[in-house]
Design a protein around this motif. Structure first.
Motif, PDB file in Angstrom:
ATOM      1  N   ILE A 105      -4.617  -5.108   3.108  1.00  0.00           N
ATOM      2  CA  ILE A 105      -3.243  -3.931   3.756  1.00  0.00           C
ATOM      3  C   ILE A 105      -3.905  -3.044   4.066  1.00  0.00           C
ATOM      4  CG2 ILE A 105      -1.461  -5.857   2.296  1.00  0.00           C
ATOM      5  CD1 ILE A 105      -0.960  -3.362   0.506  1.00  0.00           C
ATOM      6  N   ARG A 106      -2.852  -2.077   5.285  1.00  0.00           N
ATOM      7  CA  ARG A 106      -3.165  -1.526   5.773  1.00  0.00           C
ATOM      8  C   ARG A 106      -1.619  -0.310   6.243  1.00  0.00           C
ATOM      9  NH1 ARG A 106      -7.934   2.033   7.623  1.00  0.00           N
ATOM     10  NH2 ARG A 106      -6.892   3.425   9.382  1.00  0.00           N
ATOM     11  N   LEU A 107      -2.225   0.885   4.873  1.00  0.00           N
ATOM     12  CA  LEU A 107      -0.341   1.907   4.918  1.00  0.00           C
ATOM     13  C   LEU A 107      -0.624   2.733   6.203  1.00  0.00           C
ATOM     14  CD1 LEU A 107      -1.720   0.662   2.011  1.00  0.00           C
ATOM     15  CD2 LEU A 107       0.600   1.905   1.738  1.00  0.00           C
ATOM     16  N   ALA A 108       0.518   2.517   6.734  1.00  0.00           N
ATOM     17  CA  ALA A 108       0.541   3.954   7.712  1.00  0.00           C
ATOM     18  C   ALA A 108       0.597   5.509   6.780  1.00  0.00           C
ATOM     19  CB  ALA A 108       1.388   3.951   7.988  1.00  0.00           C
ATOM     20  N   ASP A 109       0.743   6.122   7.013  1.00  0.00           N
ATOM     21  CA  ASP A 109       0.130   7.567   6.258  1.00  0.00           C
ATOM     22  C   ASP A 109       1.915   8.426   6.807  1.00  0.00           C
ATOM     23  OD1 ASP A 109      -0.733   9.407   5.171  1.00  0.00           O
ATOM     24  OD2 ASP A 109      -1.530  10.681   6.325  1.00  0.00           O
ATOM     25  N   GLN A 110       2.436   7.845   6.155  1.00  0.00           N
ATOM     26  CA  GLN A 110       3.426   8.227   6.535  1.00  0.00           C
ATOM     27  C   GLN A 110       5.005   8.102   5.192  1.00  0.00           C
ATOM     28  OE1 GLN A 110       5.259   5.751   9.466  1.00  0.00           O
ATOM     29  NE2 GLN A 110       5.463   3.991   8.141  1.00  0.00           N
ATOM     30  N   ALA A 111       6.055   8.987   4.925  1.00  0.00           N
ATOM     31  CA  ALA A 111       6.619   8.985   3.652  1.00  0.00           C
ATOM     32  C   ALA A 111       7.953   7.519   4.098  1.00  0.00           C
ATOM     33  CB  ALA A 111       7.579  10.275   3.191  1.00  0.00           C
ATOM     34  N   GLY A 112       8.438   7.229   2.290  1.00  0.00           N
ATOM     35  CA  GLY A 112       8.894   5.841   2.643  1.00  0.00           C
ATOM     36  C   GLY A 112       8.208   4.152   2.535  1.00  0.00           C
ATOM     37  N   GLN A 113       8.908   4.004   2.258  1.00  0.00           N
ATOM     38  CA  GLN A 113       8.610   2.333   1.628  1.00  0.00           C
ATOM     39  C   GLN A 113       7.929   1.452   2.729  1.00  0.00           C
ATOM     40  OE1 GLN A 113      12.077   0.038   0.382  1.00  0.00           O
ATOM     41  NE2 GLN A 113      12.153  -0.268   2.539  1.00  0.00           N
ATOM     42  N   GLN A 114       7.186   1.037   2.589  1.00  0.00           N
ATOM     43  CA  GLN A 114       6.691   0.566   3.697  1.00  0.00           C
ATOM     44  C   GLN A 114       5.923  -1.256   3.173  1.00  0.00           C
ATOM     45  OE1 GLN A 114       2.738   2.111   5.505  1.00  0.00           O
ATOM     46  NE2 GLN A 114       2.988   3.662   4.310  1.00  0.00           N
ATOM     47  N   THR A 115       6.564  -2.713   3.877  1.00  0.00           N
ATOM     48  CA  THR A 115       6.467  -3.416   3.393  1.00  0.00           C
ATOM     49  C   THR A 115       5.715  -4.750   4.128  1.00  0.00           C
ATOM     50  OG1 THR A 115       8.672  -3.659   3.515  1.00  0.00           O
ATOM     51  CG2 THR A 115       7.793  -5.840   2.916  1.00  0.00           C
ATOM     52  N   PHE A 116       5.125  -5.535   3.549  1.00  0.00           N
ATOM     53  CA  PHE A 116       3.696  -6.106   3.628  1.00  0.00           C
ATOM     54  C   PHE A 116       3.923  -7.857   3.044  1.00  0.00           C
ATOM     55  CE2 PHE A 116       1.928  -1.867   2.707  1.00  0.00           C
ATOM     56  CZ  PHE A 116       1.797  -2.095   3.753  1.00  0.00           C
ATOM     57  N   ASP A 117       3.561  -8.900   3.488  1.00  0.00           N
ATOM     58  CA  ASP A 117       3.773 -10.274   4.061  1.00  0.00           C
ATOM     59  C   ASP A 117       2.603 -10.383   2.542  1.00  0.00           C
ATOM     60  OD1 ASP A 117       6.530 -10.712   5.080  1.00  0.00           O
ATOM     61  OD2 ASP A 117       4.837 -10.952   6.909  1.00  0.00           O
ATOM     62  N   VAL A 118       2.905 -10.862   1.135  1.00  0.00           N
ATOM     63  CA  VAL A 118       1.592 -11.232   0.073  1.00  0.00           C
ATOM     64  C   VAL A 118       2.615 -12.350  -0.345  1.00  0.00           C
ATOM     65  CG1 VAL A 118       0.865 -10.235  -1.646  1.00  0.00           C
ATOM     66  CG2 VAL A 118       1.121  -8.891  -0.510  1.00  0.00           C
ATOM     67  N   ARG A 119       1.696 -13.601   0.174  1.00  0.00           N
ATOM     68  CA  ARG A 119       2.077 -14.694  -0.488  1.00  0.00           C
ATOM     69  C   ARG A 119       1.919 -15.054  -2.022  1.00  0.00           C
ATOM     70  NH1 ARG A 119       5.844 -17.553   2.622  1.00  0.00           N
ATOM     71  NH2 ARG A 119       6.893 -16.213   4.419  1.00  0.00           N
ATOM     72  N   GLY A 120       2.258 -15.876  -2.274  1.00  0.00           N
ATOM     73  CA  GLY A 120       1.310 -16.480  -3.528  1.00  0.00           C
ATOM     74  C   GLY A 120       2.018 -17.388  -4.742  1.00  0.00           C
ATOM     75  N   SER A 121       1.621 -18.507  -5.009  1.00  0.00           N
ATOM     76  CA  SER A 121       2.611 -19.446  -5.873  1.00  0.00           C
ATOM     77  C   SER A 121       1.948 -19.146  -7.510  1.00  0.00           C
ATOM     78  CB  SER A 121       2.070 -20.917  -5.589  1.00  0.00           C
ATOM     79  OG  SER A 121       2.795 -20.708  -3.923  1.00  0.00           O
ATOM     80  N   ASP A 122       2.735 -19.461  -7.907  1.00  0.00           N
ATOM     81  CA  ASP A 122       2.355 -19.625  -9.831  1.00  0.00           C
ATOM     82  C   ASP A 122       1.162 -17.968  -9.780  1.00  0.00           C
ATOM     83  OD1 ASP A 122       4.013 -21.497  -9.957  1.00  0.00           O
ATOM     84  OD2 ASP A 122       1.628 -22.880  -9.499  1.00  0.00           O
ATOM     85  N   THR A 123       2.048 -16.763  -9.148  1.00  0.00           N
ATOM     86  CA  THR A 123       1.151 -15.801  -9.242  1.00  0.00           C
ATOM     87  C   THR A 123       1.273 -15.213 -11.164  1.00  0.00           C
ATOM     88  OG1 THR A 123       1.572 -15.619  -7.197  1.00  0.00           O
ATOM     89  CG2 THR A 123       0.403 -13.622  -8.697  1.00  0.00           C
ATOM     90  N   VAL A 124       0.275 -14.614 -11.500  1.00  0.00           N
ATOM     91  CA  VAL A 124       0.526 -14.120 -12.851  1.00  0.00           C
ATOM     92  C   VAL A 124      -0.256 -12.678 -13.021  1.00  0.00           C
ATOM     93  CG1 VAL A 124       0.530 -16.652 -14.470  1.00  0.00           C
ATOM     94  CG2 VAL A 124      -1.596 -15.225 -13.819  1.00  0.00           C
ATOM     95  N   GLY A 125      -0.624 -12.377 -11.771  1.00  0.00           N
ATOM     96  CA  GLY A 125      -1.447 -11.231 -12.290  1.00  0.00           C
ATOM     97  C   GLY A 125      -1.918 -10.689 -10.842  1.00  0.00           C
ATOM     98  N   VAL A 126      -1.673  -9.268 -10.203  1.00  0.00           N
ATOM     99  CA  VAL A 126      -1.867  -8.847  -9.442  1.00  0.00           C
ATOM    100  C   VAL A 126      -2.400  -7.082  -9.412  1.00  0.00           C
ATOM    101  CG1 VAL A 126      -1.144  -7.539  -7.537  1.00  0.00           C
ATOM    102  CG2 VAL A 126       0.380  -9.078  -8.246  1.00  0.00           C
ATOM    103  N   ARG A 127      -3.820  -7.105  -8.971  1.00  0.00           N
ATOM    104  CA  ARG A 127      -4.122  -6.368  -8.818  1.00  0.00           C
ATOM    105  C   ARG A 127      -4.592  -5.483  -7.090  1.00  0.00           C
ATOM    106  NH1 ARG A 127     -10.467  -4.711 -10.553  1.00  0.00           N
ATOM    107  NH2 ARG A 127      -9.935  -4.916 -12.802  1.00  0.00           N
ATOM    108  N   LEU A 128      -4.047  -3.638  -7.575  1.00  0.00           N
ATOM    109  CA  LEU A 128      -4.027  -3.498  -5.422  1.00  0.00           C
ATOM    110  C   LEU A 128      -5.313  -2.153  -5.851  1.00  0.00           C
ATOM    111  CD1 LEU A 128      -0.645  -2.452  -6.239  1.00  0.00           C
ATOM    112  CD2 LEU A 128      -1.712  -4.900  -5.241  1.00  0.00           C
TER     113      LEU A 128
END
Length: 247
Positions: free
Chosen positions: A198-221
């Motif tokens: 995902i690519r973020l804009a250089d701006q304050a505040g929240q940014q929302t992304f579609d990240v889909r995964g079934s039966d997810t047990v862990g996430v690494r960023l």
């Protein structure tokens, strides 16, 4: 004896009673009763067709009655389809509910990171507040630094919200470096991994992304690049939130 003329229904011309067509416009003078309305489809299926007309003087052969098997076969196939679909019906309904229902917040149960500067642990990025942030010990572009979280029960992820920098406030946002691109790794219960950048804009505040995964047990960023890097500046993440459905 007075003969009553027949008026043409089209041009109103008088015609002799024995005429079939109008002498002026040739319209049929007596069209007869209107045709019967067409029966509904289910009556047309069940109704037997009209018998064959035979010529005068000929003796019709005795027709053999053919069994009407089409309708029973169709009903049998439909019943078999419903029977075999019953075990999967609840799953299909559940999947449709997940796809159409509004996602809910799914909060991780455990947090960790590649490193963390004192006072800014990994948990600060998942605590639901944007006035605290995570930052690694090492300064620079932050490449290779990462956040990890896990869920007690598998969840179906749909969206992820990221607030980069140290705060959602503009006057605090630029005090540290901010992630520009993040590699997202989703791990499912059976060990399957799903990757996305995902690519973020250089701006304050929240940014929302579609990240889909079934039966997810862990996430690494994992941080791949950053804005505002420099000596003594660390890549900061104020908040990460996940939305989806629980089982």
């Amino acid at each position: 004896m007075t003969v009553t003329p027949v008026l043409c229904p089209n041009c109103r011309t008088e015609n002799a009673p024995h005429r079939t067509l109008c002498v002026h416009c040739a319209l049929l003078l007596d069209p007869g009763p209107p045709p019967d309305p067409r029966p509904p489809w289910w009556r047309r299926i069940l109704r037997r067709g009209p018998g064959k007309t035979h010529l005068a003087g000929t003796r019709p052969r005795r027709a053999r009655r053919r069994p009407r098997v089409l309708l029973p076969v169709v009903l049998l196939l439909l019943g078999a389809g419903v029977w075999f679909a019953l075990p999967h019906l609840s799953g299909l309904l559940g999947f449709a509910k997940e796809e159409t229902g509004a996602p809910e917040a799914v909060v991780p149960s455990a947090f960790r990171s590649s490193s963390a500067v004192s006072g800014h642990p990994a948990a600060a990025a998942f605590d639901g507040f944007n006035n605290r942030y995570w930052a690694p010990r090492e300064s620079g572009d932050g490449r290779g630094q990462y956040l990890e979280c896990s869920f007690t029960q598998p969840v179906r992820l749909l969206k992820m919200v990221v607030l980069s920098g140290t705060s959602a406030r503009k006057d605090e946002f630029l005090t540290q470096a901010r992630p520009a691109t993040i590699a997202v790794l989703l791990t499912s219960e059976d060990g399957k991994e799903t990757r996305r950048t995902i690519r973020l804009a250089d701006q304050a505040g929240q940014q929302t992304f579609d990240v889909r995964g079934s039966d997810t047990v862990g996430v690494r960023l994992a941080v791949e690049s950053a804005y505002g890097t420099g000596e003594g500046r660390r890549v900061a993440v104020a908040e990460v939130e996940f939305f989806g459905h629980r089982p």
